[in-house]
Every structure is written in C-alpha cells, then in structure tokens.
Design a protein around this motif. Sequence first.
Motif, PDB file in Angstrom:
ATOM      1  N   SER A   1      -4.469  25.298  44.463  1.00 36.96           N
ATOM      2  CA  SER A   1      -5.394  24.181  44.610  1.00 36.96           C
ATOM      3  C   SER A   1      -5.093  23.082  43.598  1.00 36.96           C
ATOM      4  O   SER A   1      -5.105  21.885  43.932  1.00 36.96           O
ATOM      5  CB  SER A   1      -6.838  24.670  44.438  1.00 36.96           C
ATOM      6  N   VAL A   2      -4.793  23.487  42.357  1.00 42.26           N
ATOM      7  CA  VAL A   2      -4.443  22.516  41.309  1.00 42.26           C
ATOM      8  C   VAL A   2      -3.131  21.820  41.649  1.00 42.26           C
ATOM      9  O   VAL A   2      -3.008  20.589  41.515  1.00 42.26           O
ATOM     10  CB  VAL A   2      -4.341  23.220  39.937  1.00 42.26           C
ATOM     11  N   ILE A   3      -2.146  22.586  42.106  1.00 39.65           N
ATOM     12  CA  ILE A   3      -0.844  22.014  42.458  1.00 39.65           C
ATOM     13  C   ILE A   3      -0.974  21.014  43.611  1.00 39.65           C
ATOM     14  O   ILE A   3      -0.261  20.002  43.658  1.00 39.65           O
ATOM     15  CB  ILE A   3       0.146  23.145  42.829  1.00 39.65           C
ATOM     16  N   GLY A   4      -1.896  21.277  44.516  1.00 39.39           N
ATOM     17  CA  GLY A   4      -2.054  20.399  45.667  1.00 39.39           C
ATOM     18  C   GLY A   4      -2.878  19.154  45.413  1.00 39.39           C
ATOM     19  O   GLY A   4      -2.934  18.262  46.278  1.00 39.39           O
ATOM     20  N   GLN A   5      -3.494  19.039  44.228  1.00 35.66           N
ATOM     21  CA  GLN A   5      -4.368  17.898  43.944  1.00 35.66           C
ATOM     22  C   GLN A   5      -3.659  16.538  44.040  1.00 35.66           C
ATOM     23  O   GLN A   5      -4.234  15.587  44.584  1.00 35.66           O
ATOM     24  CB  GLN A   5      -4.996  18.058  42.558  1.00 35.66           C
ATOM     25  N   PRO A   6      -2.421  16.374  43.528  1.00 37.99           N
ATOM     26  CA  PRO A   6      -1.802  15.042  43.577  1.00 37.99           C
ATOM     27  C   PRO A   6      -1.611  14.494  44.989  1.00 37.99           C
ATOM     28  O   PRO A   6      -1.653  13.281  45.195  1.00 37.99           O
ATOM     29  CB  PRO A   6      -0.453  15.269  42.885  1.00 37.99           C
ATOM     30  N   ILE A   7      -1.407  15.379  45.964  1.00 35.67           N
ATOM     31  CA  ILE A   7      -1.139  14.909  47.330  1.00 35.67           C
ATOM     32  C   ILE A   7      -2.374  15.005  48.221  1.00 35.67           C
ATOM     33  O   ILE A   7      -2.382  14.493  49.350  1.00 35.67           O
ATOM     34  CB  ILE A   7       0.023  15.724  47.949  1.00 35.67           C
ATOM     35  N   LYS A   8      -3.425  15.602  47.730  1.00 36.85           N
ATOM     36  CA  LYS A   8      -4.628  15.834  48.516  1.00 36.85           C
ATOM     37  C   LYS A   8      -5.221  14.567  49.128  1.00 36.85           C
ATOM     38  O   LYS A   8      -5.640  14.585  50.297  1.00 36.85           O
ATOM     39  CB  LYS A   8      -5.674  16.546  47.650  1.00 36.85           C
ATOM     40  N   PRO A   9      -5.299  13.440  48.399  1.00 39.66           N
ATOM     41  CA  PRO A   9      -5.914  12.240  48.985  1.00 39.66           C
ATOM     42  C   PRO A   9      -5.206  11.720  50.234  1.00 39.66           C
ATOM     43  O   PRO A   9      -5.801  10.947  50.991  1.00 39.66           O
ATOM     44  CB  PRO A   9      -5.829  11.217  47.843  1.00 39.66           C
ATOM     45  N   TYR A  10      -3.961  12.132  50.457  1.00 36.88           N
ATOM     46  CA  TYR A  10      -3.188  11.606  51.579  1.00 36.88           C
ATOM     47  C   TYR A  10      -3.148  12.560  52.769  1.00 36.88           C
ATOM     48  O   TYR A  10      -2.524  12.265  53.779  1.00 36.88           O
ATOM     49  CB  TYR A  10      -1.760  11.296  51.107  1.00 36.88           C
ATOM     50  N   LEU A  11      -3.823  13.694  52.642  1.00 34.99           N
ATOM     51  CA  LEU A  11      -3.848  14.676  53.735  1.00 34.99           C
ATOM     52  C   LEU A  11      -5.151  14.552  54.513  1.00 34.99           C
ATOM     53  O   LEU A  11      -5.908  15.510  54.664  1.00 34.99           O
ATOM     54  CB  LEU A  11      -3.687  16.089  53.163  1.00 34.99           C
ATOM     55  N   THR A  12      -5.400  13.368  55.003  1.00 31.02           N
ATOM     56  CA  THR A  12      -6.667  13.113  55.694  1.00 31.02           C
ATOM     57  C   THR A  12      -6.765  13.888  57.009  1.00 31.02           C
ATOM     58  O   THR A  12      -7.855  14.301  57.416  1.00 31.02           O
ATOM     59  CB  THR A  12      -6.816  11.612  55.974  1.00 31.02           C
ATOM     60  N   ALA A  13      -5.638  14.060  57.684  1.00 32.97           N
ATOM     61  CA  ALA A  13      -5.653  14.749  58.979  1.00 32.97           C
ATOM     62  C   ALA A  13      -6.033  16.216  58.847  1.00 32.97           C
ATOM     63  O   ALA A  13      -6.566  16.824  59.782  1.00 32.97           O
ATOM     64  CB  ALA A  13      -4.297  14.622  59.664  1.00 32.97           C
TER      65      ALA A  13
END
Length: 240
Positions: A42-54
């Motif tokens: 979950s921490v590793i995925g935080q930087p790209i999370k805002p762009y995974l809207t779908a």
Amino acid sequence: MDTKELSLTEHLTELRGRIIKSLLFLILGSVVCYFFSKDILSVIGQPIKPYLTATKGHLIFISPFEKFFSHLWVSLFAGFILSSPFWMYQIWKFISPGLYKEEKKWSLLFVSSSALLFLSGILFVYFVVYPFSFRFLLNFGGGSEVAYISLKPYLSFFLRTAVVFGLVFEMPVILFSLLKLNLITVKQLTKARPYVIVFIAVLSAMITPPDVFSMLFMMLPLYLLFELSIWISRTFLKLK
C-alpha cells in the motif's frame, strides 16, 4: 591491527559464516515483513495511486501468481532494508581484524554512512522523483486514456529505481574512501569536474524514467554529493 593472522582456509571459513549469518538475518527480516506485506504494498503504491482513477487507486494483477510473487518480492526488499544493520555489522566484523585502530574508526563511520545514504536515496526517489515522474508520464499528451497499472511491472520499476537511487547515493562514501586511501586526490577530482558532470548526466539519463524531470532530480543530488565529498575531504581530512 590484530596480531593473530589467519590462514586462507580460516578466512574463507569465517567469510562463509558471516555470509550465512547475513542470509539468516535477511530471511528473518523478510519473514517478518511478509506479515506486513499488504501494508508495505500500500505504501509502495501511494505515488501512483492518484492516477489510477479507473481502478479506484488500486493496482491490478493479470495472472494467478502475480499477486503472490509481488508480496514475496516486497517482503524480500523490505527485509533487505530491515536487516541492513545486522548484515552490515557482519561485514564490519569480517574486515575489522585486519585494520589498524585509526582505520577501524573510519570504517565504522563508512558502514553507518553507507546505510544512511542508501536509505536517503530510497526516500528521495519516493518523495521527490516518483511524484513528478508519474505526473508527467501519466498526464502526457492529455487525452482520455485510462491507466490500468499491473502489480508486476510497477513493482519491477519501483524496486529497480529505488535500489539504483540508493546505490548512486553511495558516491560520497566511495569518493571519501578513495581519497582516504590516497588512490585519488582532491586536486584530481576538482580538475575532473567537467567530466564528472557529463558522466552524471549520462548516468542519470540511463537509469531514470524517460522524462527530463527525473533526470534533473538525479543529476542535482549527485552533483551536490560530489561537491560535498570534496568539501568534507578538504575540511576534515585536510586533503589537497
């Protein structure tokens, strides 16, 4: 320096023992981290999370084993960092008998500095490079494209760049060691500054994501670390 000299066989036996202990610490650290692998992912995925809207901020997996092996890789990576003080201590214990008292003092400083710089490189890429890189790459060209990012390629990219940034941040320790051993001089480094800048630029272009921001974010700290190494050598070691 210790007066007792070990034979080649004894050195190899001790080395094997240190390697086994280091691997045990790594395995133990990885096992501990496995129980928290979901949180680490979950921490590793935080930087790209805002762009995974779908996918509502979630990474996807497209094969039955992808999620399982992703947890293993994350656990191994986190275990490597968690166990670093222990396996670095094993390195220190192996080399310390062959050093003089003054050298032992500097070596201990080098080992601790290496761990700190490696962690600093990972934190730098996480909090600075990734946000700017993803903003540029995933918003490039506008359009109505939707991002579906899979666990495996994202983790491969994340872990590779994190390790690379951690390693290149070791430059002060490497330069400081070479200067301390009189293999190079501060004067030589100063004269080589233009070539160092070109080398840093080429290296940054090779190991960063394909955007100018990531390259600049790699170049700037590397150059500052290069100048810091020279300043420390002049100030504390009185080298010329």
